[in-house]
Design an enzyme around this catalytic site. Structure first.
Site, PDB file in Angstrom:
ATOM      1  N   ARG A  39      26.572  -2.655 -61.733  1.00 24.47           N
ATOM      2  CA  ARG A  39      25.257  -2.088 -61.362  1.00 24.47           C
ATOM      3  C   ARG A  39      24.892  -2.840 -60.230  1.00 24.47           C
ATOM      4  O   ARG A  39      24.003  -3.756 -60.389  1.00 24.47           O
ATOM      5  CB  ARG A  39      24.371  -2.302 -62.857  1.00 24.47           C
ATOM      6  N   SER A 110      20.647   6.184 -70.483  1.00 29.28           N
ATOM      7  CA  SER A 110      19.508   5.256 -70.912  1.00 29.28           C
ATOM      8  C   SER A 110      18.471   6.127 -71.495  1.00 29.28           C
ATOM      9  O   SER A 110      18.360   7.301 -71.252  1.00 29.28           O
ATOM     10  CB  SER A 110      18.927   4.584 -69.669  1.00 29.28           C
ATOM     11  N   LYS A 139      15.334  -6.176 -64.831  1.00 29.12           N
ATOM     12  CA  LYS A 139      14.989  -4.752 -64.121  1.00 29.12           C
ATOM     13  C   LYS A 139      13.731  -4.581 -63.964  1.00 29.12           C
ATOM     14  O   LYS A 139      12.848  -4.576 -64.696  1.00 29.12           O
ATOM     15  CB  LYS A 139      15.369  -3.796 -65.395  1.00 29.12           C
TER      16      LYS A 139
HETATM   17  N1  3NM Z   1      18.350  -1.559 -68.138  1.00 29.80           N
HETATM   18  P1  3NM Z   1      18.863  -8.548 -69.542  1.00 29.80           P
HETATM   19  S1  3NM Z   1      16.885  -3.183 -69.672  1.00 29.80           S
HETATM   20  C1  3NM Z   1      19.744  -2.721 -66.875  1.00 29.80           C
HETATM   21  O1  3NM Z   1      15.571  -0.737 -70.676  1.00 29.80           O
HETATM   22  C2  3NM Z   1      19.049  -2.719 -67.779  1.00 29.80           C
HETATM   23  O2  3NM Z   1      17.131   0.647 -70.085  1.00 29.80           O
HETATM   24  C3  3NM Z   1      17.358  -1.454 -69.281  1.00 29.80           C
HETATM   25  O3  3NM Z   1      19.062  -7.150 -68.622  1.00 29.80           O
HETATM   26  C4  3NM Z   1      16.790  -0.531 -69.869  1.00 29.80           C
HETATM   27  O4  3NM Z   1      20.028  -8.563 -70.451  1.00 29.80           O
HETATM   28  C5  3NM Z   1      18.072  -3.699 -68.369  1.00 29.80           C
HETATM   29  O5  3NM Z   1      18.907  -9.710 -68.617  1.00 29.80           O
HETATM   30  C6  3NM Z   1      18.203  -5.194 -67.819  1.00 29.80           C
HETATM   31  O6  3NM Z   1      17.501  -8.518 -70.150  1.00 29.80           O
HETATM   32  C7  3NM Z   1      19.147  -6.006 -69.112  1.00 29.80           C
END
Ligand code: 3NM
Length: 215
Positions: A39, A110, A139
């Site tokens: 990503r 997603s 994000k």
């Molecule tokens: N997508 P971390 S939250 C890439 O809600 C991504 O769809 C998300 O990173 C969504 O594990 C997210 O550091 C970030 O919180 C996840």
């Protein structure tokens, strides 16, 4: 099969790493990740040839260890590399169209609610990524956290959908996430920001597998 692969899904791009992304992935693989998503997003993300070269190297590592390599939101890149699949968000290229372009490669979508899960399934998604479960720093445009209740809600209505939870998941919360009905956890920080990546990844893997066995 897909549910097994989703157990510990590592999501990463160069922006998320404080050291060489290849070294990060190597350690994460040694720790036991079961799936990987490239990503390359956010401020300072690589583009063009540089992005392609990094993807190619990361893909090689995954291939050597039989770990599915999924590309986030870049169907052309996934096809050029012959990657294992593509993951798209609600604002990216429409899932139906991506499915048509990638054939039987994996398609992940997603989602934030049950309606989006149903849409993803009708677009023939192989799995859905539900998030953010908890607040996330990784994000910038993440929606409001939906909590464990949304995992339970979706699982109650879609008993069989392969579902990976994402957003702010840590060693402290991984067990609850699986117990709520997720087939796995997808993480950036819990691995990228770990002081000892291999050990922390191994611990996450153990927590997830233990919770899945009991479920
Ligand atoms: N997508 P971390 S939250 C890439 O809600 C991504 O769809 C998300 O990173 C969504 O594990 C997210 O550091 C970030 O919180 C996840």
């Amino acid at each position: 099969m897909m549910k097994q692969k989703l157990s510990l899904y590592f999501v990463m791009g160069s922006v998320d790493c404080t050291k060489d992304p290849l070294a990060v992935l190597d350690e994460a693989i040694e720790g036991g990740i079961t799936m990987f998503q490239f990503r390359e997003k956010g401020k300072g993300a690589l583009t063009g040839v540089e992005k392609y070269r990094l993807a190619e190297k990361l893909f090689e590592r995954c291939l050597a260890h039989n770990i599915p390599f999924i590309v986030n939101d870049d169907v052309d890149l996934a096809l050029a590399l012959q990657a294992d699949g593509v993951h798209v968000g609600q604002e990216d290229e429409a899932a139906e169209r991506v499915r048509d372009r990638i054939g039987d490669r994996y398609l992940g979508v997603s989602v934030h609610n049950l309606n989006e899960v149903k849409q993803a399934l009708s677009a023939r998604a192989d799995y859905v990524g539900l998030g953010p479960i908890f607040p996330t720093v990784s994000k910038k445009d993440a929606k409001q956290a939906c909590g464990l209740a949304m995992i339970k809600h979706i699982r109650a209505h879609e008993k069989h959908v392969p579902l990976v939870a994402i957003g702010g998941i840590t060693q402290q919360t991984a067990k609850q996430v699986i117990e709520a009905g997720a087939d796995g956890i997808a993480v950036i920080s819990a691995i990228c920001r770990a002081e000892q990546i291999r050990e922390q990844t191994k611990r996450l893997y153990e927590i997830v597998m233990c919770a899945k066995q009991k479920g």
